[in-house]
Design an enzyme around this catalytic site. Sequence first.
Site, short mmCIF file in Angstrom:
data_model
loop_
_atom_site.label_atom_id
_atom_site.label_comp_id
_atom_site.label_asym_id
_atom_site.label_seq_id
_atom_site.Cartn_x
_atom_site.Cartn_y
_atom_site.Cartn_z
N GLN A 16 0.78 -1.25 0.00
CA GLN A 16 0.00 0.00 0.00
C GLN A 16 0.81 1.30 0.00
O GLN A 16 0.51 2.23 -0.74
CB GLN A 16 -0.95 0.02 1.22
CG GLN A 16 -1.87 1.20 1.20
CD GLN A 16 -2.84 1.31 2.36
OE1 GLN A 16 -3.39 2.35 2.60
NE2 GLN A 16 -3.07 0.24 3.10
N GLU A 138 1.33 -1.40 8.26
CA GLU A 138 0.51 -0.30 8.78
C GLU A 138 0.42 -0.20 10.31
O GLU A 138 0.79 0.79 10.91
CB GLU A 138 -0.90 -0.43 8.18
CG GLU A 138 -1.94 0.51 8.77
CD GLU A 138 -1.72 1.96 8.37
OE1 GLU A 138 -1.52 2.23 7.18
OE2 GLU A 138 -1.76 2.84 9.25
N ASP A 167 0.52 3.70 6.06
CA ASP A 167 0.77 3.35 4.66
C ASP A 167 0.46 4.52 3.73
O ASP A 167 1.35 5.12 3.14
CB ASP A 167 -0.09 2.15 4.27
CG ASP A 167 0.52 0.83 4.73
OD1 ASP A 167 1.73 0.81 5.02
OD2 ASP A 167 -0.21 -0.16 4.80
N GLY A 246 -7.89 19.92 20.24
CA GLY A 246 -7.53 21.33 20.11
C GLY A 246 -8.01 22.09 21.34
O GLY A 246 -8.38 21.48 22.35
N GLY A 247 -8.06 23.40 21.24
CA GLY A 247 -8.45 24.21 22.39
C GLY A 247 -9.96 24.31 22.57
O GLY A 247 -10.43 24.87 23.56
#
Length: 423
Positions: A16, A138, A167, A246-247
């Site tokens: 892959q 993978e 991959d 995130g924030g």
Amino acid sequence: MQALKGVKVLDFTHVQSGPTCTQLLAWLGADVIKVERPGVGDATRGQLRDVPNADSLYFTMLNHNKRSITLNSKTEQGKDVLERLVKTCDVLVENFAPGALDRMGLTWERIQELNPKMIYASVKGFGPGPYEDCKVYENVAQCAGGSASTTGFLDGPPLVTGAQIGDSGTGLHLAFGIVSALYQRINSGKGQRVLAAMQDSVLNLCRVKLRDQQRLAHGPLNEYTQFGKGIEFGDATPRAGNDSGGGQPGAILKCKGWETDPNAYTYFITQAAVWEKVCDTIGEPGWKTDPGYATPPARLDKLEQIFERIEQWTKTKSKFEVMEICNPQDIPVGPILSMKEIAEEPSLRETETVVEVDHPERGSYLTVGMPVKLSDSPADVKRSPLLGEHTEEILTQVLGYSADEVDQIRASGAIGEMKQAAQ
Ligand code: COA
């Protein structure tokens, strides 16, 4: 005219990671010549087969717009053909186990002798160091790159993700390295080695978790649900379930029909800028002014309770209704789409992000198209080649062998039988 028109790629990739890279180059217009072992080919041709005797979807979906030549590179004649390919091509891409190309006689030194302008690009599991000789797939890369240890729920084991970041993610990184090397070659006139290690690529995609690792030294990660629950942090970035990363706090919430539909969920983000709209939408206008809820820091230790309340509201709506109500108010939400819904989504067909391709052995099938759209370089997805379909064409038209020479090469056993599509 396409961006990489005129670039010839000797594609020695399989499985892959490598094939995703060369498929991207082919979609940008490069002439990608895939070299495969006679009679065998890329192992994925036969893996996870759904239609008897036809190339699997695993193979077809990774090898569009390429030509296939079969060549036993371990025979004398095969080596000659391979060296001629090295002299003719601009880029060689491979993702064999470490050392395999050297054992074929194609060391970097030899490649430079044959073609100093050659860009020699490799995917390996690990970069130089203690694990450089390992074979890697993978999920090993996801584990070694920090993804698995930070994916999943706090009270569960590490998890691998469905996105093939090891991959396909590494293939994407390698393609970026190759086009950069092609650009540098315009001025330098020289080729170079390009290496994308799967561990490095996964880590690059997991950088926010390395960010959090360092923040831990300065106190608990207060945007993690774990913080609100009063669970102590250890010395490594923990698994954060569906926390947003995130924030802006976010969560996956149930929608109407969740009892029977495993994908009746929405991702809901309580972005600070639209907090008041969130309160009005879910029917908690008092939270707009209540000091315990009005500011992001005040909400941190109540996130679980807040999301439970929002979920009471989302459970009365379908995931698409949630989108329709929240989107115009700039409240960021996203329906959890199943692969079935994605396959049937008309807007993705219109942008050719999902395309239908016809194949002589298996009929028509769906695949992803070029994920990056260039206004001046259209990517028309063409079916993957049959094993060795273009052997003769490449020997004569690309490498300049005469018909007699091709017969000699065939008689030597260096090339196998060509598979041709039925007319
Ligand atoms: N003619 C003759 N021999 C050929 C050939 C050809 N056209 N094409 C391949 N071969 C040989 C190679 O020379 C090698 O033989 P050798 O080891 O005896 O020298 C062999 O076939 C293939 O080697 P290998 O890459 O080790 O295949 P594998 O199936 O054992 O391992 C991987 C597969 C993916 C684990 C391994 O290739 C790997 O670690 N690659 C780097 C990381 C990677 O890309 N992983 C992700 C895959 S999605």
